[in-house]
Design a protein around this motif. Sequence first.
Motif, PDB file in Angstrom:
ATOM      1  N   TRP A  88       8.404  24.866 -11.576  1.00  0.00           N
ATOM      2  CA  TRP A  88       8.912  25.577 -12.754  1.00  0.00           C
ATOM      3  C   TRP A  88       8.263  26.954 -12.930  1.00  0.00           C
ATOM      4  O   TRP A  88       8.817  27.822 -13.602  1.00  0.00           O
ATOM      5  N   ASN A  89       7.107  27.147 -12.333  1.00  0.00           N
ATOM      6  CA  ASN A  89       6.468  28.458 -12.443  1.00  0.00           C
ATOM      7  C   ASN A  89       7.300  29.540 -11.769  1.00  0.00           C
ATOM      8  O   ASN A  89       7.375  30.677 -12.241  1.00  0.00           O
ATOM      9  N   ILE A  90       7.941  29.187 -10.668  1.00  0.00           N
ATOM     10  CA  ILE A  90       8.813  30.147  -9.973  1.00  0.00           C
ATOM     11  C   ILE A  90       9.997  30.511 -10.860  1.00  0.00           C
ATOM     12  O   ILE A  90      10.403  31.678 -10.955  1.00  0.00           O
ATOM     13  N   VAL A  91      10.545  29.496 -11.548  1.00  0.00           N
ATOM     14  CA  VAL A  91      11.691  29.738 -12.433  1.00  0.00           C
ATOM     15  C   VAL A  91      11.285  30.653 -13.584  1.00  0.00           C
ATOM     16  O   VAL A  91      11.976  31.637 -13.896  1.00  0.00           O
ATOM     17  N   THR A  92      10.171  30.310 -14.219  1.00  0.00           N
ATOM     18  CA  THR A  92       9.703  31.106 -15.364  1.00  0.00           C
ATOM     19  C   THR A  92       9.429  32.539 -14.957  1.00  0.00           C
ATOM     20  O   THR A  92       9.809  33.487 -15.652  1.00  0.00           O
ATOM     21  N   GLU A  93       8.765  32.705 -13.810  1.00  0.00           N
ATOM     22  CA  GLU A  93       8.456  34.043 -13.322  1.00  0.00           C
ATOM     23  C   GLU A  93       9.739  34.810 -13.004  1.00  0.00           C
ATOM     24  O   GLU A  93       9.841  36.016 -13.263  1.00  0.00           O
ATOM     25  N   GLY A  94      10.733  34.115 -12.466  1.00  0.00           N
ATOM     26  CA  GLY A  94      11.991  34.771 -12.138  1.00  0.00           C
ATOM     27  C   GLY A  94      12.711  35.298 -13.362  1.00  0.00           C
ATOM     28  O   GLY A  94      13.217  36.427 -13.365  1.00  0.00           O
TER      29      GLY A  94
END
Length: 330
Positions: free
Chosen positions: A3-9
């Motif tokens: 989910w960190n990748i999603v949030t960062e995106g």
Amino acid sequence: MDWNIVTEGFRERKSAWIYTFQKVDLIKVCERYNIKCSDKDTLDELRKKISAVIKETNKEETVDDKNKVSSGSEFKMSFAGTMIELFKKGNNWNAFEKQLGAFIALNNVEDSKKSALLITRLSSAVSEELLSVCENVDPLTLDYAALISKLSTLYEPKGNEHLSRFTFRDRKQKEGESIKDYMVALRGLVTKCKFGTNETKGQLKDQLISGVKSKTIRYELLKESDKTLDKLLKLAETVEMALAEMNDDKKKVIQENKQVEDIENNEVSSVHAIWNNNQGQQRKYYNKDNKVLIHQQQDTQMIKTQIANAVERRIIQRINVIFEKNTRVD
């Protein structure tokens, strides 16, 4: 799924990450960010919907940092203050929890969004461990307090209460440590002792009095032991400052006394120099056979005058030193 990748995106408004996720993962992303979708949507259709939302967010960014994500839904894309770092294994959980609480209060985050904010600030490893203790329950469905409780169980240090209290009571003021720094150290230790709220201040008072290094400060604190902790702390700092000034004055006196001693030593040296010089003048006028004194002895009164003048100069210097000292004191 990270989910960190999603949030960062979403935060950086980049969509390249979309093509690294499978259909089931993109459906979860749509559900979290309120993007309309269904199981019938193909992988490409899901990618297009999410990409469109990211582009729309980029275009509609406003001064108040709120963006239109989908029909009728809004979420805050930026916050007041610096975004806190991800919580990782080995970090201080208590410090992170307090920092996150302050961040939530500063930005008036709604209760319905606290859980999502918390999860986005967890590293991948921590997120996996959270999932394991949730037992097939999506962490997003839990309220903020429940998530904090589960994470505290995982990462809050399990300290030995008796050991913490022993360490606290054994902490004495170190050489060169100020009262202020000593109290900061005590406050850090007392948080692990699990004293009651009212008992904590009393324990800090007792340890301040018993652990302070200066007997003078301890004596003054004991005379006012019925005062509050804040007043005792202020008293201790005041006495500490007074003692420091007294030590400075003592050092000045020692230095001035040394100057006086140097002057007295110079007086003796000057007298010896005059006497030795006179003796040398007498010896150089003996003939080679050392039998006949061919030069009369210098006038004794002249020697006395030279000695008196030397002593007088040294005395005047000493008087000047003492006068300067008294002038500084006044």
